[in-house]
Enzyme design. Structure first.
Site, mmCIF file in Angstrom:
data_model
loop_
_atom_site.group_PDB
_atom_site.id
_atom_site.type_symbol
_atom_site.label_atom_id
_atom_site.label_comp_id
_atom_site.label_asym_id
_atom_site.label_seq_id
_atom_site.Cartn_x
_atom_site.Cartn_y
_atom_site.Cartn_z
ATOM 1 N N LEU A 274 3.326 6.336 -2.297
ATOM 2 C CA LEU A 274 4.488 7.183 -2.625
ATOM 3 C C LEU A 274 4.551 7.464 -4.125
ATOM 4 C CD1 LEU A 274 7.367 6.109 -0.249
ATOM 5 C CD2 LEU A 274 5.591 7.777 0.062
ATOM 6 N N VAL B 21 0.849 -1.204 0.000
ATOM 7 C CA VAL B 21 0.000 0.000 0.000
ATOM 8 C C VAL B 21 0.882 1.251 0.000
ATOM 9 C CG1 VAL B 21 -1.775 1.283 1.264
ATOM 10 C CG2 VAL B 21 -1.895 -1.217 1.153
ATOM 11 N N CYS B 22 1.913 1.241 0.841
ATOM 12 C CA CYS B 22 2.837 2.387 0.917
ATOM 13 C C CYS B 22 3.473 2.654 -0.445
ATOM 14 C CB CYS B 22 3.954 2.112 1.909
ATOM 15 S SG CYS B 22 3.386 1.762 3.559
ATOM 16 N N THR B 23 3.820 1.608 -1.149
ATOM 17 C CA THR B 23 4.453 1.748 -2.455
ATOM 18 C C THR B 23 3.550 2.521 -3.410
ATOM 19 O OG1 THR B 23 5.662 -0.304 -2.122
ATOM 20 C CG2 THR B 23 5.401 0.422 -4.403
#
Ligand code: BEZ
Length: 212
Positions: free
Chosen positions: A49, A44-46
């Site tokens: 960003l 999810v973070c990928t």
């Protein structure tokens, strides 16, 4: 105690993917979106960003700098940034704080141990050029944030600061705004809202978006 709207954003110096950052110096007179994510090399973070990288021209237009954070180190961030750029075809030009010693996470209360033990949850802080906190948001680790909503809030805040209007539910750029309740003097109303306004109730007055 947790940070509240209107509080001064705490200053800090911390390592990042672009070297050490003194927050106040780095921010200068820009608006800032400071956002944390739980961990490098997570799915999810990928996507988040990458999305913030894709939206950089929109942040630039509004004079907003973006600053990400996780508790992994700068070398880990650099490897991950390469992956994000490769897989999402973006240029990730903003820094990611490497908050291994939790300096920033503790100052901004980004670790919620009953949710994610010692990792940062998904917080967002919008900080204005006077270094005041104007929005705080906390999302669970499993839900990626909607950064178009963050841009929408920035538009609303900047309209309020410049034109004394607020924005109604689900407002989108270009739609009518509402006149803030504390302006009552007819002369001031005429001067501030030259496009006029519609009074639905004494406390609900709609005016065309002033900068359109
Ligand atoms: C993610 O970024 O994909 C993630 C991180 C921590 C928990 C769940 C999802």
């Amino acid at each position: 105690m947790a940070l509240r709207l209107g509080d001064s954003a705490p200053n800090f110096t911390q390592a990042s993917s672009q070297g050490d950052i003194n927050f106040y110096e780095w921010a200068g007179d820009s608006w800032v979106v400071l956002f944390s994510h739980p961990k490098d090399y997570t799915p999810v973070c990928t996507t988040e960003l990458g999305e913030v990288a894709r939206l950089q021209p929109e942040f630039d237009k509004r004079k907003v700098k973006t600053l990400a954070l996780s508790v992994d180190d700068a070398d880990s961030h650099l490897g991950w940034i390469k992956d994000i750029e490769e897989t999402q075809k973006v240029n990730l030009s903003y820094p990611i704080l490497a908050d291994g010693d939790r300096t920033v996470s503790d100052l901004y209360d980004m670790i919620h141990p009953n949710s994610l033990q010692d990792l940062t949850v998904r917080t967002v802080f919008i900080i204005d050029p006077n270094k005041k906190l104007r929005l705080t948001l906390t999302y669970p680790a499993s839900t990626g944030r909607n950064f178009n909503e963050i841009l929408r809030v920035i538009d609303s805040l900047q309209l309020t600061d410049k034109y004394s209007v607020a924005t109604p539910a689900n407002w989108k750029d270009g739609q009518d705004c509402v006149i803030v309740p504390f302006i009552e003097d007819p002369k001031e109303l005429k001067q501030k809202f030259p496009k006029g306004y519609t009074q639905v109730k004494t406390y609900l007055r709609l005016t065309p978006q002033p900068n359109k």
